[in-house]
Design an enzyme around this catalytic site. Structure first.
Site, PDB file in Angstrom:
ATOM      1  N   SER A 128       0.844  -1.192   0.000  1.00  0.00           N
ATOM      2  CA  SER A 128       0.000   0.000   0.000  1.00  0.00           C
ATOM      3  C   SER A 128       0.876   1.238   0.000  1.00  0.00           C
ATOM      4  O   SER A 128       2.022   1.211   0.476  1.00  0.00           O
ATOM      5  CB  SER A 128      -0.898   0.017   1.240  1.00  0.00           C
ATOM      6  OG  SER A 128      -1.547   1.268   1.398  1.00  0.00           O
TER       7      SER A 128
ATOM      8  N   TYR B 276      -1.901  -1.188  10.160  1.00  0.00           N
ATOM      9  CA  TYR B 276      -1.999  -1.419   8.715  1.00  0.00           C
ATOM     10  C   TYR B 276      -0.690  -1.020   8.029  1.00  0.00           C
ATOM     11  O   TYR B 276      -0.134  -1.771   7.217  1.00  0.00           O
ATOM     12  CB  TYR B 276      -3.170  -0.615   8.167  1.00  0.00           C
ATOM     13  CG  TYR B 276      -3.418  -0.761   6.690  1.00  0.00           C
ATOM     14  CD1 TYR B 276      -4.168  -1.813   6.187  1.00  0.00           C
ATOM     15  CD2 TYR B 276      -2.926   0.177   5.772  1.00  0.00           C
ATOM     16  CE1 TYR B 276      -4.418  -1.948   4.826  1.00  0.00           C
ATOM     17  CE2 TYR B 276      -3.162   0.059   4.416  1.00  0.00           C
ATOM     18  CZ  TYR B 276      -3.906  -1.005   3.948  1.00  0.00           C
ATOM     19  OH  TYR B 276      -4.140  -1.128   2.594  1.00  0.00           O
TER      20      TYR B 276
END
Length: 275
Positions: A155, A168
């Protein structure tokens, strides 16, 4: 002639979103698919996860492209289930050439305020789950002796700090080091390993109340339009959110022979978010 004619790809998180997009596009390019997703619960996730019907629809779409698919319910936290799914797929489809470790979750929470369970579930799925996916699948490429390609979905959060996603971001950043080490280990077998780093992508992981609150903490009950008003300002290119197919274009390139000498690298697809 498709760019993936005669190849077989294993894709995690294939029930919907980016995983489904990858599966269908790969099929259109001539590949057969081993697809997994799960109906198992992830307690920290504040949105609905993929269903058995979602995975069945992915299978239908792949078959509509004229390709074969073996679709199984397998949680990336369950190494035995992943191993069984891949073994069944290789037996049915004859080989394995490509692995796309795509499955992941989102559960925004303040770094010091999140529960231990929320932290652990994120690491178990978004980091350890990727390692388990690779452990269950990549040895089949090694054993074949014909080389192959692995793409791990990281990401832009691994590169740009944002509040309330420490777990995350940590998982996604960890995937970069995992990718680089594996790329070195597998290079002698002509197996390439790379990461792709999406920005905001318009899937169920993004279009939900939890994400709206992450982007608009100033509002009591933010809606999608409120989220889009902020999300659009974060990208340098004039787009609020990318589509799954935009990420698929890069993943397809990385697994194709056009990228036959690209390994150990990160590929950001974020409309300029990281600038």
């Amino acid at each position: 002639m498709g760019t993936l004619d005669g190849k077989v790809a294993f894709i995690t998180g294939a029930g919907r979103g980016q995983g489904r997009s990858h599966a269908v596009r790969f099929a259109r390019e001539g590949a057969d698919i081993i697809a997994v997703d799960t109906t198992a619960e992830a307690k920290s996730v504040p949105y609905s996860l993929a269903t058995a019907e979602d995975l069945a629809e992915t299978a239908r779409l792949v078959e509509a492209e004229g390709r074969r698919i073996l679709a199984r319910d397998a949680d990336v936290r369950d190494l035995a289930a992943l191993t069984t799914a891949v073994e069944e797929g290789v037996k049915a489809l004859g080989r394995l050439d490509i692995v796309v470790a795509n499955a992941g979750i989102s559960s925004p929470a303040p770094t010091l305020g999140m529960s231990e369970d929320t932290w652990q579930e994120m690491i178990d799925i978004n980091l350890t789950g990727v390692w388990k996916s690779l452990k269950a699948s990549v040895p089949h490429i090694v054993e074949s002796g014909h080389g192959g390609s692995v793409v791990i979905t990281s990401s832009v959060a691994a590169m740009v700090a944002q509040e309330n996603i420490a777990h995350y971001a940590a998982a996604k950043a960890g995937l970069v080091s995992l990718m680089k080490v594996l790329a070195k280990e597998l290079a002698p077998q002509s197996i390439r390993v790379n990461t792709v780093h999406p920005g905001t992508v318009g899937t169920d992981m993004v279009y939900n109340e939890s994400t709206y609150r992450l982007f608009r903490p100033d509002l009591e009950n933010p809606e999608r339009a409120d989220f889009e008003a902020v999300a659009g300002t974060m990208n340098r290119l004039p787009v609020t959110a990318l589509e799954p197919e935009d990420i698929t274009n890069t993943v397809l390139f990385l697994v194709s022979d056009a990228a036959k000498y690209i390994t150990g690298t990160t590929h950001v697809v974020d409309a300029g978010n990281a600038l």
